[in-house]
Design a protein around this motif. Structure first.
Motif, short mmCIF file in Angstrom:
data_model
loop_
_atom_site.label_atom_id
_atom_site.label_comp_id
_atom_site.label_asym_id
_atom_site.label_seq_id
_atom_site.Cartn_x
_atom_site.Cartn_y
_atom_site.Cartn_z
N LYS A 19 0.95 -1.35 0.02
CA LYS A 19 -0.02 0.02 -0.02
C LYS A 19 0.93 1.39 -0.12
N ILE A 20 1.81 1.29 0.78
CA ILE A 20 2.91 2.45 0.82
C ILE A 20 3.55 2.52 -0.41
N CYS A 21 3.98 1.43 -1.09
CA CYS A 21 4.68 1.66 -2.36
C CYS A 21 3.81 2.11 -3.39
N GLN A 26 2.09 6.60 -6.80
CA GLN A 26 1.01 7.39 -7.42
C GLN A 26 1.50 8.99 -7.54
N LYS A 27 2.14 9.34 -6.51
CA LYS A 27 3.01 10.74 -6.43
C LYS A 27 3.80 11.19 -7.69
N THR A 28 4.40 10.05 -8.42
CA THR A 28 5.20 10.22 -9.58
C THR A 28 4.30 10.38 -10.86
N LEU A 29 3.09 9.97 -10.87
CA LEU A 29 2.27 9.83 -12.21
C LEU A 29 1.73 11.40 -12.55
N ARG A 30 1.56 11.48 -13.76
CA ARG A 30 1.08 12.81 -14.18
C ARG A 30 -0.46 13.26 -13.53
N PRO A 31 -0.85 14.41 -13.35
CA PRO A 31 -1.94 14.89 -12.62
C PRO A 31 -3.31 14.00 -13.03
N GLU A 32 -3.52 13.86 -14.65
CA GLU A 32 -4.54 13.39 -15.12
C GLU A 32 -4.69 11.98 -14.43
N ILE A 33 -3.49 11.14 -14.59
CA ILE A 33 -3.52 9.57 -14.29
C ILE A 33 -3.75 9.51 -12.69
N LEU A 35 -5.54 11.67 -10.96
CA LEU A 35 -7.02 11.84 -10.94
C LEU A 35 -7.97 10.76 -11.19
N LEU A 36 -7.84 10.16 -12.33
CA LEU A 36 -8.23 8.85 -12.94
C LEU A 36 -8.31 7.78 -11.68
N ASN A 37 -7.06 7.41 -11.20
CA ASN A 37 -6.78 6.49 -10.19
C ASN A 37 -7.52 6.93 -8.83
N THR A 38 -7.81 7.94 -8.72
CA THR A 38 -8.74 8.47 -7.43
C THR A 38 -10.10 8.10 -7.64
N LEU A 39 -10.47 8.66 -8.98
CA LEU A 39 -11.93 8.43 -9.35
C LEU A 39 -12.51 7.06 -9.30
N LEU A 40 -11.50 5.98 -10.04
CA LEU A 40 -11.72 4.70 -9.96
C LEU A 40 -11.61 4.00 -8.70
N GLN A 41 -11.20 4.55 -7.71
CA GLN A 41 -11.18 3.89 -6.21
C GLN A 41 -12.15 4.38 -5.51
N THR A 42 -13.14 5.34 -6.19
CA THR A 42 -14.26 6.10 -5.51
C THR A 42 -15.55 5.16 -6.28
N GLN A 43 -16.43 4.99 -5.31
CA GLN A 43 -17.68 4.44 -6.11
C GLN A 43 -18.78 5.16 -6.22
N SER A 44 -19.19 5.98 -5.49
CA SER A 44 -20.42 6.79 -5.39
C SER A 44 -20.20 7.94 -6.53
N ARG A 45 -21.18 8.15 -7.34
CA ARG A 45 -21.44 9.15 -7.92
C ARG A 45 -21.40 10.58 -7.37
#
Length: 117
Positions: A19-21, A26-33, A35-45
């Motif tokens: 999880k820590i890794c 995640q911190k090294t990814l482009r902002p768009e990616i 954001l998408l990763n965060t949204l994919l982990q979020t279930q509700s609209r």
């Protein structure tokens, strides 16, 4: 091996390290990616709408010639250069259909939000 031996303490420690890794990666990814990763982990609209409504998210969706949109499109639909969409190329799994549906919902929500702002 820890799972086979049912060593719950080692399993827990290894999962925590992973999880820590992943958080650091995640911190090294482009902002768009990110954001998408965060949204994919979020279930509700509603939760996704709150995340997408922040100034940082709106900026990430619009930056780099709207790379966020092309990223989602590439994951969902086939293009002239690829025979299948990214999700379609993945092996059959129970998560494949829900992932595709979630990507489509994120795409619709992002398009609607950008039209309003």
């Amino acid at each position: 091996m820890a799972r086979r031996e049912q060593n719950t303490e080692v399993i827990s420690q290894l999962e925590n390290v992973m999880k820590i890794c992943m958080e650091e990666k995640q911190k090294t990814l482009r902002p768009e990616i990110q954001l998408l990763n965060t949204l994919l982990q979020t279930q509700s609209r509603d939760s996704r709408e709150k995340i997408m409504s922040t100034p940082e998210s709106i900026e990430a969706m619009r930056m780099n010639n709207e790379y966020f949109d092309s990223l989602i499109n590439r994951m969902i639909t086939a293009t002239q250069t690829t025979a299948l969409a990214d999700v379609d190329r993945q092996p059959a799994a129970a998560q494949k259909s829900p992932l595709l549906q979630q990507l489509k919902e994120i795409q619709q929500e992002a398009t609607a939000l950008k039209a309003r702002t």
